[in-house]
Design a protein around this motif. Structure first.
Motif, PDB file in Angstrom:
ATOM      1  N   SER A  84       0.864  -1.184   0.000  1.00  0.00           N
ATOM      2  CA  SER A  84       0.000   0.000   0.000  1.00  0.00           C
ATOM      3  C   SER A  84       0.901   1.235   0.000  1.00  0.00           C
ATOM      4  CB  SER A  84      -0.908  -0.012   1.237  1.00  0.00           C
ATOM      5  OG  SER A  84      -1.842  -1.079   1.166  1.00  0.00           O
ATOM      6  N   PRO A  85       1.301   1.694  -1.185  1.00  0.00           N
ATOM      7  CA  PRO A  85       2.343   2.717  -1.272  1.00  0.00           C
ATOM      8  C   PRO A  85       1.983   4.087  -0.698  1.00  0.00           C
ATOM      9  CG  PRO A  85       1.520   2.153  -3.458  1.00  0.00           C
ATOM     10  CD  PRO A  85       0.938   1.160  -2.509  1.00  0.00           C
ATOM     11  N   VAL A  86       0.720   4.304  -0.307  1.00  0.00           N
ATOM     12  CA  VAL A  86       0.414   5.583   0.375  1.00  0.00           C
ATOM     13  C   VAL A  86       1.212   5.710   1.667  1.00  0.00           C
ATOM     14  CG1 VAL A  86      -1.927   5.942  -0.525  1.00  0.00           C
ATOM     15  CG2 VAL A  86      -1.631   4.663   1.578  1.00  0.00           C
ATOM     16  N   TYR A  87       1.670   4.574   2.204  1.00  0.00           N
ATOM     17  CA  TYR A  87       2.419   4.595   3.465  1.00  0.00           C
ATOM     18  C   TYR A  87       3.930   4.713   3.255  1.00  0.00           C
ATOM     19  CZ  TYR A  87      -2.147   3.142   5.150  1.00  0.00           C
ATOM     20  OH  TYR A  87      -3.502   3.085   5.409  1.00  0.00           O
ATOM     21  N   GLY A  88       4.365   4.918   2.018  1.00  0.00           N
ATOM     22  CA  GLY A  88       5.792   5.026   1.716  1.00  0.00           C
ATOM     23  C   GLY A  88       6.387   6.350   2.193  1.00  0.00           C
ATOM     24  N   ASP A  89       7.709   6.352   2.366  1.00  0.00           N
ATOM     25  CA  ASP A  89       8.443   7.570   2.709  1.00  0.00           C
ATOM     26  C   ASP A  89       9.049   8.129   1.421  1.00  0.00           C
ATOM     27  OD1 ASP A  89      10.131   9.564   3.512  1.00  0.00           O
ATOM     28  OD2 ASP A  89      11.316   8.331   4.896  1.00  0.00           O
ATOM     29  N   TYR A  90       8.438   9.194   0.899  1.00  0.00           N
ATOM     30  CA  TYR A  90       8.867   9.742  -0.390  1.00  0.00           C
ATOM     31  C   TYR A  90       9.966  10.782  -0.240  1.00  0.00           C
ATOM     32  CZ  TYR A  90       5.154   6.920  -2.151  1.00  0.00           C
ATOM     33  OH  TYR A  90       4.391   5.822  -2.470  1.00  0.00           O
ATOM     34  N   SER A  91      10.314  11.111   1.010  1.00  0.00           N
ATOM     35  CA  SER A  91      11.387  12.088   1.233  1.00  0.00           C
ATOM     36  C   SER A  91      12.738  11.529   0.790  1.00  0.00           C
ATOM     37  CB  SER A  91      11.445  12.499   2.707  1.00  0.00           C
ATOM     38  OG  SER A  91      11.863  11.403   3.506  1.00  0.00           O
ATOM     39  N   LYS A  92      12.817  10.193   0.642  1.00  0.00           N
ATOM     40  CA  LYS A  92      14.060   9.558   0.177  1.00  0.00           C
ATOM     41  C   LYS A  92      14.152   9.534  -1.348  1.00  0.00           C
ATOM     42  CE  LYS A  92      14.068   6.293   4.076  1.00  0.00           C
ATOM     43  NZ  LYS A  92      13.835   4.853   4.346  1.00  0.00           N
ATOM     44  N   GLY A  93      13.183  10.148  -1.999  1.00  0.00           N
ATOM     45  CA  GLY A  93      13.227  10.227  -3.458  1.00  0.00           C
ATOM     46  C   GLY A  93      12.177   9.356  -4.144  1.00  0.00           C
ATOM     47  N   PHE A  94      11.731   9.815  -5.303  1.00  0.00           N
ATOM     48  CA  PHE A  94      10.750   9.106  -6.138  1.00  0.00           C
ATOM     49  C   PHE A  94      10.719   9.828  -7.477  1.00  0.00           C
ATOM     50  CE2 PHE A  94       6.487   7.353  -7.222  1.00  0.00           C
ATOM     51  CZ  PHE A  94       6.698   6.041  -6.829  1.00  0.00           C
ATOM     52  N   PRO A  95      10.413   9.108  -8.568  1.00  0.00           N
ATOM     53  CA  PRO A  95      10.382   9.769  -9.880  1.00  0.00           C
ATOM     54  C   PRO A  95       9.190  10.734 -10.011  1.00  0.00           C
ATOM     55  CG  PRO A  95      10.575   7.369 -10.089  1.00  0.00           C
ATOM     56  CD  PRO A  95      10.189   7.654  -8.673  1.00  0.00           C
ATOM     57  N   PRO A  96       9.254  11.665 -10.979  1.00  0.00           N
ATOM     58  CA  PRO A  96       8.068  12.470 -11.310  1.00  0.00           C
ATOM     59  C   PRO A  96       6.895  11.540 -11.614  1.00  0.00           C
ATOM     60  CG  PRO A  96       9.988  13.237 -12.537  1.00  0.00           C
ATOM     61  CD  PRO A  96      10.397  11.967 -11.848  1.00  0.00           C
ATOM     62  N   THR A  97       5.716  11.904 -11.121  1.00  0.00           N
ATOM     63  CA  THR A  97       4.564  10.992 -11.166  1.00  0.00           C
ATOM     64  C   THR A  97       3.321  11.712 -11.673  1.00  0.00           C
ATOM     65  OG1 THR A  97       5.472   9.753  -9.290  1.00  0.00           O
ATOM     66  CG2 THR A  97       3.137   9.435  -9.750  1.00  0.00           C
ATOM     67  N   LEU A  98       2.559  11.004 -12.515  1.00  0.00           N
ATOM     68  CA  LEU A  98       1.251  11.465 -12.964  1.00  0.00           C
ATOM     69  C   LEU A  98       0.210  10.480 -12.442  1.00  0.00           C
ATOM     70  CD1 LEU A  98      -0.711  13.182 -14.764  1.00  0.00           C
ATOM     71  CD2 LEU A  98      -0.123  11.651 -16.653  1.00  0.00           C
ATOM     72  N   ILE A  99      -0.781  10.999 -11.717  1.00  0.00           N
ATOM     73  CA  ILE A  99      -1.852  10.156 -11.172  1.00  0.00           C
ATOM     74  C   ILE A  99      -3.170  10.595 -11.796  1.00  0.00           C
ATOM     75  CG2 ILE A  99      -3.073   9.418  -9.084  1.00  0.00           C
ATOM     76  CD1 ILE A  99      -0.530  10.264  -7.481  1.00  0.00           C
ATOM     77  N   GLN A 100      -3.879   9.656 -12.415  1.00  0.00           N
ATOM     78  CA  GLN A 100      -5.192   9.962 -13.000  1.00  0.00           C
ATOM     79  C   GLN A 100      -6.261   9.110 -12.319  1.00  0.00           C
ATOM     80  OE1 GLN A 100      -4.509   9.192 -17.247  1.00  0.00           O
ATOM     81  NE2 GLN A 100      -3.992  11.338 -17.583  1.00  0.00           N
ATOM     82  N   ALA A 101      -7.431   9.713 -12.097  1.00  0.00           N
ATOM     83  CA  ALA A 101      -8.546   8.978 -11.490  1.00  0.00           C
ATOM     84  C   ALA A 101      -9.851   9.683 -11.847  1.00  0.00           C
ATOM     85  CB  ALA A 101      -8.376   8.904  -9.969  1.00  0.00           C
ATOM     86  N   GLY A 102     -10.964   9.027 -11.510  1.00  0.00           N
ATOM     87  CA  GLY A 102     -12.290   9.608 -11.753  1.00  0.00           C
ATOM     88  C   GLY A 102     -12.943  10.033 -10.447  1.00  0.00           C
ATOM     89  N   THR A 103     -13.933  10.905 -10.544  1.00  0.00           N
ATOM     90  CA  THR A 103     -14.605  11.388  -9.322  1.00  0.00           C
ATOM     91  C   THR A 103     -15.731  10.468  -8.853  1.00  0.00           C
ATOM     92  OG1 THR A 103     -16.202  12.750 -10.549  1.00  0.00           O
ATOM     93  CG2 THR A 103     -14.120  13.810  -9.915  1.00  0.00           C
ATOM     94  N   ARG A 104     -15.907   9.320  -9.541  1.00  0.00           N
ATOM     95  CA  ARG A 104     -16.988   8.391  -9.192  1.00  0.00           C
ATOM     96  C   ARG A 104     -16.472   7.074  -8.671  1.00  0.00           C
ATOM     97  NH1 ARG A 104     -22.295   9.322 -11.539  1.00  0.00           N
ATOM     98  NH2 ARG A 104     -23.053   7.492 -10.493  1.00  0.00           N
ATOM     99  N   GLU A 105     -15.285   7.056  -8.109  1.00  0.00           N
ATOM    100  CA  GLU A 105     -14.731   5.762  -7.687  1.00  0.00           C
ATOM    101  C   GLU A 105     -14.290   5.802  -6.229  1.00  0.00           C
ATOM    102  OE1 GLU A 105     -10.938   4.586  -9.315  1.00  0.00           O
ATOM    103  OE2 GLU A 105     -10.784   6.453 -10.439  1.00  0.00           O
TER     104      GLU A 105
END
Length: 321
Positions: free
Chosen positions: A241-262
């Protein structure tokens, strides 16, 4: 329009309104096998492969890619080159959705083929081992192996991006965290479509959008999939469950797409906040009135084409630079 199961917003394209009218609540809420029911899962998996065969044949006919089954480090993949493809060295590694328990590289061509065709990227679709046979440690390792093998074949991480939808979105982000933590470097960019970024039933929209979501349902459905993939004690591990990851140690540029009905809208927002808080370049691109991974099952909608157009622009900005 038959709007008996779900309200149809006027703010989405006419094509999307028609598609939404075709969804049924009964299909969305149908129970799935228990986490440890191997025979039950096998039957569900076979049924899906049969059910989706015609639609996947159709998408291949429409886009005319070159598809080659291969093994990378022993892991089966489909190597998908778009029509008219020319070698650029750039690759998009794809981890398919299906709640970790369903679908395959073959039955998710409806995601990978339009993505290859409309971005121009060669797509490597990872046919990872499904749960309950494949557990999270093994599955994330398989994706790591594919990326490591591509590097051995002469590609550089600067030329590689990763994308995944739904469970595949969680898997893509979790695998990148694992690569980083092992000191193996990270791909140039990450694209997540409606990521199942928290496989526990945590997040506001699991409750607020439960009646509005035409595709996803947690009790006795996604809950069984989560339990098939990871023991309760591991379900909040950052690779699961990557929402619990520590991103302060680095991560690539990210694009997140989703819908408002989910119900996964909270997953998308929480994932965005986790990355953004660490100062990593990240974009959250939400689509009005759209359901879970509309870009896959309804790949021809105007909204789906727009989503892929934005993915193409994002990849061009970050990959191979």
């Amino acid at each position: 329009l038959n709007a008996q199961d779900f309200s149809i917003p006027e703010t989405i394209s006419p094509e999307a309104q028609t598609a939404l009218a075709g969804f049924s609540r009964a299909a969305a809420t149908a129970p799935l096998p228990a986490a440890d029911d191997l025979e039950g899962w096998k039957a569900v998996q076979q049924k899906i492969e049969r059910k989706r065969a015609a639609a996947n044949a159709e998408v291949v006919m429409k886009y005319q890619p070159e598809i080659t089954p291969r093994k990378l480090g022993g892991v089966p993949v489909l190597d998908i080159k778009p029509k008219g493809w020319q070698e650029s060295g750039k690759l998009l590694v794809y981890t398919h959705g299906g709640a970790y328990t369903m679908y395959s590289a073959r039955s998710r061509l409806m995601s990978a083929v339009p993505m290859a065709g409309e971005t121009g990227f060669r797509v490597i679709s990872v046919d990872y081992t499904l749960a309950p046979i494949g557990k999270w440690q093994q599955v994330t390792d398989q994706v790591v192996t594919v990326i490591q093998t591509l590097i051995k074949e002469g590609h550089s991480l600067k030329e590689i991006a990763i994308y995944g939808e739904s469970a595949g979105g969680g898997l893509a982000a979790g695998t990148v965290l694992k690569l980083r933590d092992k000191g193996l470097g990270m791909p140039a960019a990450v694209v997540l479509w409606s990521p199942w970024a928290d496989i526990t039933e945590t997040g506001d929209t699991y409750t607020t959008l439960q009646q509005a979501d035409p595709l996803l349902y947690y009790p006795k459905n996604l809950k069984h999939c989560a339990d098939a993939y990871a023991d309760n004690a591991d379900q909040k591990h950052p690779y699961v469950s990557p929402v619990y990851g520590d991103y302060s140690k680095g991560f690539p540029p990210t694009l997140i797409q989703a819908g408002t009905r989910e119900i996964f809208m909270s997953n998308a927002i929480r994932q965005y906040q986790a990355i953004d808080k660490a100062g990593i370049p990240v974009k959250l691109d939400l689509y009005e009135g759209m359901w879970h991974i509309f870009q896959v099952f309804n790949y021809e909608l105007p909204e789906s084409k727009l989503a892929r157009k934005k993915v193409k622009a994002f990849l061009q900005q970050h990959v191979g630079k």
